[in-house]
Enzyme design. Structure first.
Site, PDB file in Angstrom:
ATOM      1  N   GLY A  18       0.836  -1.193   0.000  1.00  8.57           N
ATOM      2  CA  GLY A  18       0.000   0.000   0.000  1.00  8.57           C
ATOM      3  C   GLY A  18       0.868   1.238   0.000  1.00  8.57           C
ATOM      4  O   GLY A  18       2.055   1.183  -0.336  1.00  8.57           O
ATOM      5  N   GLY A  19       0.288   2.347   0.387  1.00  9.03           N
ATOM      6  CA  GLY A  19       1.022   3.598   0.364  1.00  9.03           C
ATOM      7  C   GLY A  19       1.994   3.739   1.512  1.00  9.03           C
ATOM      8  O   GLY A  19       2.840   4.636   1.492  1.00  9.03           O
ATOM      9  N   ALA A  21       3.046   0.657   3.765  1.00  4.90           N
ATOM     10  CA  ALA A  21       3.760  -0.555   4.158  1.00  4.90           C
ATOM     11  C   ALA A  21       3.531  -1.648   3.130  1.00  4.90           C
ATOM     12  O   ALA A  21       2.643  -1.546   2.268  1.00  4.90           O
ATOM     13  CB  ALA A  21       3.295  -1.016   5.541  1.00  4.90           C
ATOM     14  N   LYS A  38       5.564  -7.480   7.935  1.00  5.72           N
ATOM     15  CA  LYS A  38       5.065  -6.159   7.552  1.00  5.72           C
ATOM     16  C   LYS A  38       6.219  -5.176   7.669  1.00  5.72           C
ATOM     17  O   LYS A  38       6.821  -5.040   8.736  1.00  5.72           O
ATOM     18  CB  LYS A  38       3.914  -5.748   8.463  1.00  5.72           C
ATOM     19  CG  LYS A  38       3.242  -4.439   8.094  1.00  5.72           C
ATOM     20  CD  LYS A  38       2.059  -4.189   9.032  1.00  5.72           C
ATOM     21  CE  LYS A  38       1.312  -2.906   8.687  1.00  5.72           C
ATOM     22  NZ  LYS A  38       0.172  -2.680   9.624  1.00  5.72           N
ATOM     23  N   ASP A 144     -10.784   0.671  14.884  1.00  6.57           N
ATOM     24  CA  ASP A 144     -10.892   0.505  13.434  1.00  6.57           C
ATOM     25  C   ASP A 144     -11.490  -0.861  13.085  1.00  6.57           C
ATOM     26  O   ASP A 144     -11.093  -1.493  12.107  1.00  6.57           O
ATOM     27  CB  ASP A 144      -9.511   0.660  12.793  1.00  6.57           C
ATOM     28  CG  ASP A 144      -9.595   0.972  11.299  1.00  6.57           C
ATOM     29  OD1 ASP A 144     -10.665   1.423  10.845  1.00  6.57           O
ATOM     30  OD2 ASP A 144      -8.583   0.781  10.600  1.00  6.57           O
TER      31      ASP A 144
END
Length: 540
Positions: A18-19, A21, A38, A144
């Site tokens: 992704g942007g 990781a 990660k 989240d």
């Protein structure tokens, strides 16, 4: 890819990026197990706040040991770059599972929804009341919870993932006043107002997941982000019957209590929500469990499941020492994957025996699928994964044979037709006889090289993390206001509708809000990916 050494781990395949990781399937020297690694992208490693958030995720989740939470084994650092070693969960998230069922005209049974949400609630209750070594509560709040952050494994497990923005007593990267973290459409009313949170905010989010799994549509879904925020703040929850799928009275009562606007009207603990769901399950003729979830997940993602199993076999068939030797020589993992013929029969989800009690009987056509990714603050990690998933779906549903790959693999899958670059124009026989000057060929080659380089630069820029933030200016419901950012007018807020100022450069800014000729000035510090809320009065 060739194995890459990272401390005591060997990275074998990148499975998502992704942007901020990237995630790898890897092998660990300890116990020779398959793990997920990660790693922060190099451009994000310069952002101290993000690095602190990344480390906080390791410190917070590293203390959690519950079967319903994907474990973090280690927070490490190699050459100044931090990484997390995570439990590898072989499966799909709930959003993908829900949308796959909807594509096939199916829906979850009430028994299976009750089982899934009870598992989520039990895992959250453990996190909420976890104490440190000295016996002090850690006060962990996930903040989240959403279908994307709950995995349904192919073995039938339900696991919460991504504690990246979790709130805890020992967290070093504190959330600043006015900064909203999380996905708008899965926030609690108090979270959307920027008010202090406790564990009951997560209970509200579980209620949203429960409602959406039943109805198959987004609960809070405004025309823009801030219409969605207003819906969340009001917490007006329509009955599932208004969306074409009436719920059993007991299940709807659980939904309504979990989704109460005031925290004190919700379940006191996530464990109480889990108990209510278990009680509902015991009243059903055939309560669902992990075996039913495994059967459903494997049936819904049959081809992806087989590819995933093959990928895991590839990871395990060589010893760690043999993989280290490959990494030392710079050689790729020898392929053993087979070519999959894509015109084989499609997996049927309506098998009467295997899936009895797992899927609801056919009813009216379900609403449109939930968007693959709602507005998320500070993390666009799923964007590339969704694009690849869409490409995989297109190929898997028809076309020539392709090389087998694991579910969620990032590398772009191409058919033989795709691999042939651009189509060639027809060349007439008389044209073949003409010879071109070598200088023309050189000029064409230079032009192509320049265009290719420019295209590569633009592609890299388009894939880079968004280096901007967003400002939200909210004023009292009957007021009209003009907003100035660093002395420049940026728009007006009318009839109580918040003003959205997008693509703001991170850093310190002066915001002036003019209401009735009276200015109110405030200094804000905006960071990459943040949405900063400037509110002159709290919403009722």
């Amino acid at each position: 890819m060739r194995p890459i050494s990272l401390g005591k781990y060997l990275l074998l395949e990148r499975i998502s990026v992704g942007g901020m990781a990237e995630l790898f399937r890897a092998r660990s020297a300890d116990h020779d197990q398959v793990v997920a690694i990660k790693r922060i992208l190099p451009e994000m490693a310069k952002d101290r706040t993000f690095v602190e958030m990344f480390a906080d995720e390791g410190r917070i989740c590293g203390t959690l040991d519950h079967p319903g939470i994907a474990r973090i084994y280690e927070l490490g650092e190699v050459a100044g770059e931090p990484y997390l070693a995570l439990e590898y969960v072989s499966g799909v998230d709930l959003l993908r599972l829900l949308n796959r069922l909807k594509q096939r005209g199916q829906s979850f049974s009430p028994e299976l929804i009750g089982f899934i949400c009870a598992e989520i609630a039990e895992a959250l209750d453990y996190a909420h009341h976890r104490c440190d070594a000295s016996g002090r509560p850690q006060e962990i709040i996930h903040r989240d919870i959403s279908p994307q952050n709950v995995m349904a494994s192919f073995a039938g497990e339900v696991k919460i993932i991504d504690f990246g923005i979790a709130k805890a007593r020992q967290r070093s990267a504190e959330t600043r006043a006015g900064v909203l973290k999380g996905k708008f459409c899965y926030m609690s009313p108090e979270q959307a107002r920027g008010q202090p949170l406790d564990h009951r905010s997560d209970i509200f989010a579980v209620g949203i997941v429960l409602w959406e799994l039943w109805v198959g549509a987004r609960l809070f879904d405004g025309r823009n982000e801030f219409e969605t925020i207003e819906q969340v703040r009001g917490a007006i929850v329509p009955s599932p019957s208004t969306r074409g799928r009436p719920a059993p009275p007991e299940l709807e009562a659980i939904m309504q209590r979990a989704l109460a606007r005031r925290p004190e009207d919700r379940f006191p603990r996530a464990a109480d929500l889990a108990d209510a769901l278990r009680s509902f399950l015991r009243q059903q003729p055939r309560p669902a469990g992990s075996r039913d979830l495994a059967t459903l997940t494997q049936a819904a993602f049959g081809r992806e499941y087989r590819l995933e199993q093959k990928a895991l076999e590839d990871c395990r068939r060589l010893s760690f020492a043999e993989l280290e030797e490959l990494a030392h020589r710079g050689e790729a993992l020898p392929p053993t994957r087979q070519v999959v013929t894509l015109h084989e029969e499609k997996t049927q989800l309506s098998a009467p025996n295997a899936l009895q009690g797992v899927l609801s009987p056919p009813g009216p056509p379900p609403p449109d699928s939930l968007p693959s990714q709602p507005t998320r603050l500070g993390d666009d990690q799923d964007a590339d994964h969704r694009a690849v998933a869409a490409q995989q779906t297109r190929i898997l549903e028809g076309g020539p044979a392709v090389e087998s790959r694991p579910a969620g693999a990032l590398e772009e899958i191409q058919t033989e037709e795709d691999a042939g670059a651009v189509p060639l124009r027809e060349v007439r026989p008389e044209a073949q006889k003409k010879r071109r000057s070598p200088w023309i060929a050189v000029a064409i080659a230079l032009l192509v090289a320049g265009v290719t380089t420019l295209g590569g630069v633009l592609l890299l820029r388009s894939r880079a993390a968004p280096q901007v933030g967003t400002l939200v200016v909210a004023v009292p419901s009957k007021a009209q206001a003009e907003v100035f950012l660093d002395g420049k007018p940026r728009g007006k807020s009318r009839a109580g509708r918040p003003l959205i100022v997008r693509r703001v450069t991170p850093g310190k800014h002066r915001v002036v809000v003019m209401v009735g000729g009276s200015p109110t000035a405030v200094m804000v510090v905006l960071r990459v990916g943040e949405v900063h809320l400037v509110s002159l009065a709290s919403s009722p």
